[in-house]
Design a protein around this motif. Structure first.
Motif, PDB file in Angstrom:
ATOM      1  N   LEU A 242       0.832  -1.210   0.000  1.00  0.00           N
ATOM      2  CA  LEU A 242       0.000   0.000   0.000  1.00  0.00           C
ATOM      3  C   LEU A 242       0.864   1.255   0.000  1.00  0.00           C
ATOM      4  O   LEU A 242       0.693   2.145  -0.842  1.00  0.00           O
TER       5      LEU A 242
ATOM      6  N   THR B 110      -3.251   0.985  -3.902  1.00  0.00           N
ATOM      7  CA  THR B 110      -4.224   1.697  -3.077  1.00  0.00           C
ATOM      8  C   THR B 110      -5.498   0.891  -2.830  1.00  0.00           C
ATOM      9  O   THR B 110      -6.220   1.163  -1.868  1.00  0.00           O
TER      10      THR B 110
ATOM     11  N   ALA C  54      -6.368  -0.479   0.706  1.00  0.00           N
ATOM     12  CA  ALA C  54      -6.915   0.307   1.820  1.00  0.00           C
ATOM     13  C   ALA C  54      -8.283  -0.199   2.244  1.00  0.00           C
ATOM     14  O   ALA C  54      -8.620  -0.143   3.443  1.00  0.00           O
TER      15      ALA C  54
ATOM     16  N   PHE D 156      -0.736   9.966  -3.009  1.00  0.00           N
ATOM     17  CA  PHE D 156      -1.840   9.714  -2.075  1.00  0.00           C
ATOM     18  C   PHE D 156      -1.277   9.672  -0.666  1.00  0.00           C
ATOM     19  O   PHE D 156      -0.063   9.558  -0.463  1.00  0.00           O
TER      20      PHE D 156
ATOM     21  N   GLN E  47      -1.664   7.301   2.494  1.00  0.00           N
ATOM     22  CA  GLN E  47      -2.204   5.995   2.877  1.00  0.00           C
ATOM     23  C   GLN E  47      -3.059   6.087   4.136  1.00  0.00           C
ATOM     24  O   GLN E  47      -4.053   5.361   4.284  1.00  0.00           O
TER      25      GLN E  47
ATOM     26  N   LEU F  33      -6.559   7.180   3.097  1.00  0.00           N
ATOM     27  CA  LEU F  33      -7.292   6.086   2.446  1.00  0.00           C
ATOM     28  C   LEU F  33      -7.829   5.117   3.494  1.00  0.00           C
ATOM     29  O   LEU F  33      -8.981   4.659   3.408  1.00  0.00           O
TER      30      LEU F  33
END
Length: 238
Positions: free
Chosen positions: A87, A93, A96, A134, A136, A139
């Protein structure tokens, strides 16, 4: 035939940990079942195995305004460590959601369940988030919040400076690395006043990052904070 179907024929999906072929997903069912929950008994406050009730010796790692700490499993250690790495560093992703599902199942003291106002992901520095694409922690927070009917407040906490990765630092170096790294948005102070916030991150190691983030939230008016992570690192005593 769709483009996705063509890709599945040319590049069949494989588990990110064991490499076994799969029809869908990123981690196979066998690897998910190999992630063992923490054994009982556990400290009611910090969630550490082997310490019923609370507070326990491990609770001293967290400030007094931290109400409860929960994690799914130990890391490092496979397959959990491989899942976190996939991840965080490999960009998978989609992980998640199943990770957040397992985080959402964890039990909490009754007052945390009744009082928790919102989930707050530990932010990345802007440069790190641009590099990764992103956050993590955000998410995971959103995956948990969807299952708990609570909002995600991703805008209240900012990481003002780029700090070195914590991976190879000692506990004291970790604390220094994140000292004054976080800041509460001025427009968010009225919103967080008197709240019980749940800070979310992928892994709890020494607690330095979560403690630094929690401290600025508390100083900005949050009444109490709890921590939620997927993984938890063993301490020297473990």
């Amino acid at each position: 035939m769709t483009a996705a179907a063509v890709l599945d024929l040319v590049l069949p999906r494989a588990c990110v940990h064991c490499g076994s072929g799969m029809k869908s997903g990123v981690v196979c069912d066998v690897c998910w079942t190999r992630i063992a929950p923490f054994p009982s008994p556990r400290c009611e406050r910090c969630g550490h195995p082997g310490a019923p009730g609370g507070p326990c010796a491990y609770c001293a790692a967290f400030p007094p305004f931290v109400r409860a700490v929960r994690s799914v499993c130990w890391v490092p250690g496979d397959p959990a460590g491989a899942i976190v790495h996939a991840l965080k560093y490999d960009g998978w992703t989609a992980l998640a959601e199943p990770m957040g599902e397992r985080m959402a199942r964890l039990g909490w003291p009754a007052d945390v369940v009744a009082e928790r106002t919102a989930y707050v992901p530990v932010p990345l520095a802007a440069a790190r988030q641009r590099e990764r694409g992103f956050n993590q922690a955000e998410l995971l927070a959103r995956a948990v919040a969807r299952r708990q009917a609570r909002p995600v407040w991703a805008d209240v906490l900012r990481r003002e400076r780029f700090s070195a990765t914590q991976t190879r630092l000692t506990p004291s170096e970790r604390a220094a690395n994140v000292h004054q790294a976080f800041h509460v948005s001025p427009v968010a102070r009225a919103r967080i006043a008197g709240t019980h916030l749940v800070l979310v991150d992928d892994v709890l190691t020494t607690g330095a990052t979560l403690n630094a983030a929690a401290t600025v939230l508390f100083e900005a008016g949050a009444r109490i904070i709890s921590y939620l992570t997927f993984g938890r690192a063993r301490s020297a005593r473990d």
